[in-house]
Scaffold this motif. Structure first.
Motif, PDB file in Angstrom:
ATOM      1  N   UNK A  66       0.770  -1.142   0.173  1.00 23.02           N
ATOM      2  CA  UNK A  66      -0.085  -0.068  -0.059  1.00 23.02           C
ATOM      3  C   UNK A  66       0.775   1.280  -0.016  1.00 23.02           C
ATOM      4  N   UNK A  67       0.171   2.426  -0.109  1.00 24.96           N
ATOM      5  CA  UNK A  67       1.052   3.618  -0.228  1.00 24.96           C
ATOM      6  C   UNK A  67       0.442   4.243   1.238  1.00 24.96           C
ATOM      7  N   UNK A  68       1.354   4.781   1.838  1.00 18.10           N
ATOM      8  CA  UNK A  68       1.000   5.594   3.071  1.00 18.10           C
ATOM      9  C   UNK A  68       0.324   6.911   2.610  1.00 18.10           C
ATOM     10  N   UNK A  69      -0.850   7.237   3.563  1.00 14.64           N
ATOM     11  CA  UNK A  69      -1.494   8.300   3.462  1.00 14.64           C
ATOM     12  C   UNK A  69      -0.440   9.717   3.277  1.00 14.64           C
ATOM     13  N   UNK A  70      -0.546  10.454   2.089  1.00 13.38           N
ATOM     14  CA  UNK A  70       0.032  11.556   1.459  1.00 13.38           C
ATOM     15  C   UNK A  70       1.425  11.046   0.812  1.00 13.38           C
ATOM     16  N   UNK A  71       1.347   9.847   0.235  1.00 17.38           N
ATOM     17  CA  UNK A  71       2.316   9.160  -0.576  1.00 17.38           C
ATOM     18  C   UNK A  71       1.648   8.306  -1.856  1.00 17.38           C
ATOM     19  N   UNK A  72       2.159   8.306  -2.899  1.00 13.96           N
ATOM     20  CA  UNK A  72       1.715   7.380  -4.038  1.00 13.96           C
ATOM     21  C   UNK A  72       0.312   7.948  -4.408  1.00 13.96           C
ATOM     22  N   UNK A  75      -4.875   9.314  -0.422  1.00 11.76           N
ATOM     23  CA  UNK A  75      -5.195  10.691  -0.112  1.00 11.76           C
ATOM     24  C   UNK A  75      -4.210  11.273   0.836  1.00 11.76           C
ATOM     25  N   UNK A  76      -4.307  12.650   0.960  1.00  7.49           N
ATOM     26  CA  UNK A  76      -3.575  13.164   1.845  1.00  7.49           C
ATOM     27  C   UNK A  76      -2.575  13.976   0.927  1.00  7.49           C
ATOM     28  N   UNK A  77      -2.148  14.958   1.919  1.00  4.19           N
ATOM     29  CA  UNK A  77      -0.843  15.780   1.356  1.00  4.19           C
ATOM     30  C   UNK A  77       0.540  15.600   1.721  1.00  4.19           C
ATOM     31  N   UNK A  78       1.481  15.281   1.025  1.00  2.00           N
ATOM     32  CA  UNK A  78       2.876  14.837   1.473  1.00  2.00           C
ATOM     33  C   UNK A  78       3.483  15.840   2.520  1.00  2.00           C
ATOM     34  N   UNK A  79       2.942  17.306   2.498  1.00  2.00           N
ATOM     35  CA  UNK A  79       3.571  18.187   3.428  1.00  2.00           C
ATOM     36  C   UNK A  79       2.990  18.480   4.588  1.00  2.00           C
ATOM     37  N   UNK A  80       1.957  17.611   4.979  1.00  2.00           N
ATOM     38  CA  UNK A  80       1.239  17.682   6.116  1.00  2.00           C
ATOM     39  C   UNK A  80       2.122  17.847   7.327  1.00  2.00           C
ATOM     40  N   UNK A  81       1.690  18.719   8.279  1.00  2.00           N
ATOM     41  CA  UNK A  81       2.380  18.629   9.930  1.00  2.00           C
ATOM     42  C   UNK A  81       2.080  17.222  10.368  1.00  2.00           C
ATOM     43  N   UNK A  82       1.292  16.698  10.000  1.00  2.00           N
ATOM     44  CA  UNK A  82       0.750  15.369  10.710  1.00  2.00           C
ATOM     45  C   UNK A  82       1.221  14.240   9.883  1.00  2.00           C
ATOM     46  N   UNK A  83       2.162  14.360   8.863  1.00  2.00           N
ATOM     47  CA  UNK A  83       2.535  13.551   8.101  1.00  2.00           C
ATOM     48  C   UNK A  83       3.077  12.103   8.823  1.00  2.00           C
ATOM     49  N   UNK A 265     -12.592  -7.030   0.910  1.00  2.00           N
ATOM     50  CA  UNK A 265     -13.708  -6.106   0.264  1.00  2.00           C
ATOM     51  C   UNK A 265     -12.719  -5.450  -0.920  1.00  2.00           C
ATOM     52  N   UNK A 266     -13.473  -5.128  -2.144  1.00  2.00           N
ATOM     53  CA  UNK A 266     -13.059  -4.608  -3.154  1.00  2.00           C
ATOM     54  C   UNK A 266     -13.696  -3.220  -3.196  1.00  2.00           C
ATOM     55  N   UNK A 267     -13.147  -1.915  -3.076  1.00  2.00           N
ATOM     56  CA  UNK A 267     -13.848  -0.824  -3.245  1.00  2.00           C
ATOM     57  C   UNK A 267     -12.975  -0.079  -4.313  1.00  2.00           C
ATOM     58  N   UNK A 268     -13.777   0.080  -5.506  1.00  2.00           N
ATOM     59  CA  UNK A 268     -12.961   0.790  -6.620  1.00  2.00           C
ATOM     60  C   UNK A 268     -13.320   2.143  -6.640  1.00  2.00           C
ATOM     61  N   UNK A 269     -14.039   2.754  -5.792  1.00  2.00           N
ATOM     62  CA  UNK A 269     -14.084   4.285  -5.718  1.00  2.00           C
ATOM     63  C   UNK A 269     -13.851   5.094  -4.508  1.00  2.00           C
ATOM     64  N   UNK A 270     -13.226   6.094  -4.378  1.00  2.00           N
ATOM     65  CA  UNK A 270     -13.369   6.825  -3.309  1.00  2.00           C
ATOM     66  C   UNK A 270     -13.315   8.089  -3.312  1.00  2.00           C
ATOM     67  N   UNK A 271     -13.527   8.994  -2.322  1.00  2.00           N
ATOM     68  CA  UNK A 271     -13.232  10.385  -2.290  1.00  2.00           C
ATOM     69  C   UNK A 271     -11.910  10.621  -1.678  1.00  2.00           C
ATOM     70  N   UNK A 272     -11.110  11.110  -2.493  1.00  2.00           N
ATOM     71  CA  UNK A 272      -9.669  11.405  -2.319  1.00  2.00           C
ATOM     72  C   UNK A 272      -9.216  12.768  -1.830  1.00  2.00           C
ATOM     73  N   UNK A 273     -10.191  13.746  -1.880  1.00  2.00           N
ATOM     74  CA  UNK A 273      -9.786  15.127  -1.498  1.00  2.00           C
ATOM     75  C   UNK A 273     -11.010  15.777  -1.501  1.00  2.00           C
TER      76      UNK A 273
END
Length: 578
Positions: A66-72, A75-83, A265-273
């Motif tokens: 998998x890709x971590x949140x904010x990578x790849x 979802x998420x921002x790579x330069x988040x203070x909470x990264x 479970x397969x989830x093919x759609x998501x809200x990413x931002x």
């Protein structure tokens, strides 16, 4: 043969993109969570981690990478203070996901920085049965010291007014960098788990790793020649097949003998931002063409339904760079896709055969660049979109830029945005097919006016020809594919009626000039060429320099917005060649 599927998982507000590998019968003796490195090391090792997942599935285990949140693609921002906390939450979420699938035996594997992230997240994961620390970075302080030193040597300095901290292939908020610096693998967090410490001999001799090994008192595996996998000197990281097999065997040996049915479970759609105005940005997993190339479609706001196949809404097709996945600098395409979506523009990013998440990695090699098969993949991707050429923009970096031009010349797109283009031939000689990119760049601004000692005779002749050969002869050599002359591709795009913008870092602009690009432009302007050349004041070819990458992002966005009339063109801080 394993069964694979991609799926979004985790929190609906910050979903992660994962890839599950299962034994063919859907029954597994256990599950393995594969935690990747960060930045360029994630980019370089992506194919090797995928190969390990395939080997685990062959041995009767389920594997989740998998890709971590904010990578790849997550979802998420790579330069988040909470990264850093977000990366650790991602590990916890991945473990919870495999546990919910029905797997009773769980192994967590972390490679390089992934070992540090996984080990420090384990206290929140609940009981796990085994842990693999694969070539681990034992502390955030060491990680940042290594990454910052490498960045400074290869890329130079960033704008001092921007406090973000750059690493090779990523950028961190100062708060996140401080949190990362404080992380350290504590053997006590692994208590109760069977452990494997796989290390390079030189690393094993350091005090930090030696102390960790003593405290773990688990199994060990020496990693000889591992640098060609994690820090390759070419575009082709060497997958350590023997070491992967030994790691897979170790994990398998500790798993139960009885397999259980597991359900992911397969989830093919998501809200990413979500936009500032509160509008959700959605992405969907798709498979393009007869060879089912993995793709992600980002739906333009207001056109989630109309933005699918057969759409008449503006659409951008991103071509990948060389053998890279959407990590490190290539996350630029992910960020642009979501920016475009906020303005009603859909986009698709995909992996050609043998790259990223299309095809297999174990016992397979990627399709060569500039080959007939890669040509076919590009054509299949465009055909699968079902978008009217008048509504299609194509873009990519380096080889991706060449394929964007290839599509445009064939009349399949309205606009081509060519980023850091270096191959300007339409006729590809075999020697050019082997040319996958320039050498690893030095610090911005470092260049030489004359070739250094030891340069081959052919290169010296080429340097002389660039300066002194009559342009008409230089252009003819470009037509034959012997040299790289910008006029060749740009004239073909002009004839095809494609609106063209060339976006160049400082390094690539120097190359453009060396290839007599300014003479090319003068001739093209006389024939009515209206394209734009956007040249940045700094930056490297691969997009690793933070400020150079920001210039590329802004220039590509402006070109697309300008062409589709979505927004007035925002000024781009750059040097324009006209």
């Amino acid at each position: 043969m394993d069964v694979r599927h991609a799926s979004w998982f985790g929190d609906a507000e910050s979903p992660l993109l994962g890839h599950v590998h299962l034994p063919a019968d859907g029954r597994a003796r256990g599950a393995v969570v594969l935690c990747p490195p960060l930045g360029k090391e994630h980019l370089d090792t992506y194919r090797g981690i995928k190969a390990l997942a395939e080997q685990l599935a062959e041995r009767g285990l389920a594997a989740l990478r998998f890709d971590y949140e904010g990578t790849g693609d997550s979802a998420g921002e790579q330069d988040s203070p909470d990264a850093v906390a977000a990366w650790q939450r991602s590990v916890v979420t991945a473990v919870e996901t495999v546990r919910a699938s029905g797997a009773e035996h769980i192994t967590v594997m972390g490679l390089r920085a992934g070992a540090l992230i996984a080990a420090t997240a384990l206290p929140e994961c609940g009981p796990v049965d085994a842990v693999v620390l694969w070539d681990p970075i034992v502390s955030g302080r060491v990680l940042l010291r290594e990454q910052r030193a490498l960045y400074n040597v290869t890329q130079g300095t960033d704008d001092p007014d921007d406090p973000r901290v750059s690493i090779i292939g990523g950028v961190l908020d100062p708060e996140a960098a401080e949190v990362l610096r404080a992380l350290k693998i504590d053997a006590r967090s692994l208590t109760g788990a069977r452990t494997l410490l796989a290390t390079r001999p030189a690393a094993r001799e350091t005090a930090a790793v030696s102390t960790l090994a003593t405290a773990l008192a688990g199994d060990e595996l020496p990693l000889d020649g591992h640098e060609s996998f994690t820090t390759p000197s070419t575009l082709h990281p060497v997958i350590p097949a023997e070491q992967l097999a030994r790691i897979a065997d170790w994990i398998t040996a500790g798993a139960p003998t009885v397999a259980r049915e597991v359900h992911f479970p397969i989830r093919e759609r998501a809200v990413v931002a979500t936009t500032e105005g509160g509008h959700p940005i959605r992405e969907s997993i798709e498979y393009l063409g007869p060879h089912r190339m993995f793709a992600l479609r980002t739906h333009g706001i207001g056109g989630e339904d109309a933005g699918g196949r057969g759409s008449s809404s503006p659409t951008v097709l991103f071509f990948g760079t060389a053998y890279e996945h959407r990590l490190g600098p290539s996350r630029l395409w992910v960020e642009l896709a979501r920016e475009f979506a906020a303005h009603g523009i859909s986009s698709v990013r995909f992996d050609r055969i043998g790259v990223g998440d299309t095809g297999t990695a174990h016992r397979a090699t990627p399709t060569p660049l500039y080959s007939d098969t890669s040509d076919r993949d590009a054509n299949d991707a465009v055909a699968a979109l079902g978008v009217d050429p008048a509504d299609l923009a194509v873009t990519g970096l380096c080889s991706g830029a060449w394929y964007a031009s290839w599509v445009g010349i064939r009349g399949q797109a309205r606009i081509a945005v060519l980023v850091n283009m270096i191959l300007w031939s339409t006729h590809r000689r075999k020697s050019l097919r082997d040319m996958l990119g320039p050498p690893v760049p030095g610090a911005p601004g470092n260049t030489a006016d004359t070739p250094p000692e030891g340069v081959p005779l052919r290169a010296r002749v080429k340097t002389w020809a660039q300066k002194y050969l009559p342009y008409r002869l230089w252009w003819l050599l470009g037509r034959l594919g012997v040299t790289q002359v910008p006029e060749v591709v740009l004239e073909a795009l002009r004839r095809a009626g494609v609106s063209t913008t060339v976006v160049l870092s400082a390094q690539d602009f120097r190359s453009f000039r060396d290839q007599r690009g300014e003479e090319s432009l003068q001739r093209l302007r006389r024939r009515g060429f209206t394209g734009r050349i956007e040249a940045g004041p700094l930056g490297d070819h691969g997009g690793y320099h933070r400020d150079g990458r920001e210039f590329l992002r802004s220039a590509v966005a402006s070109a697309v917005f300008r062409e589709f009339g979505i927004l007035p063109a925002e000024p781009v801080t750059c040097e324009r060649v006209s």
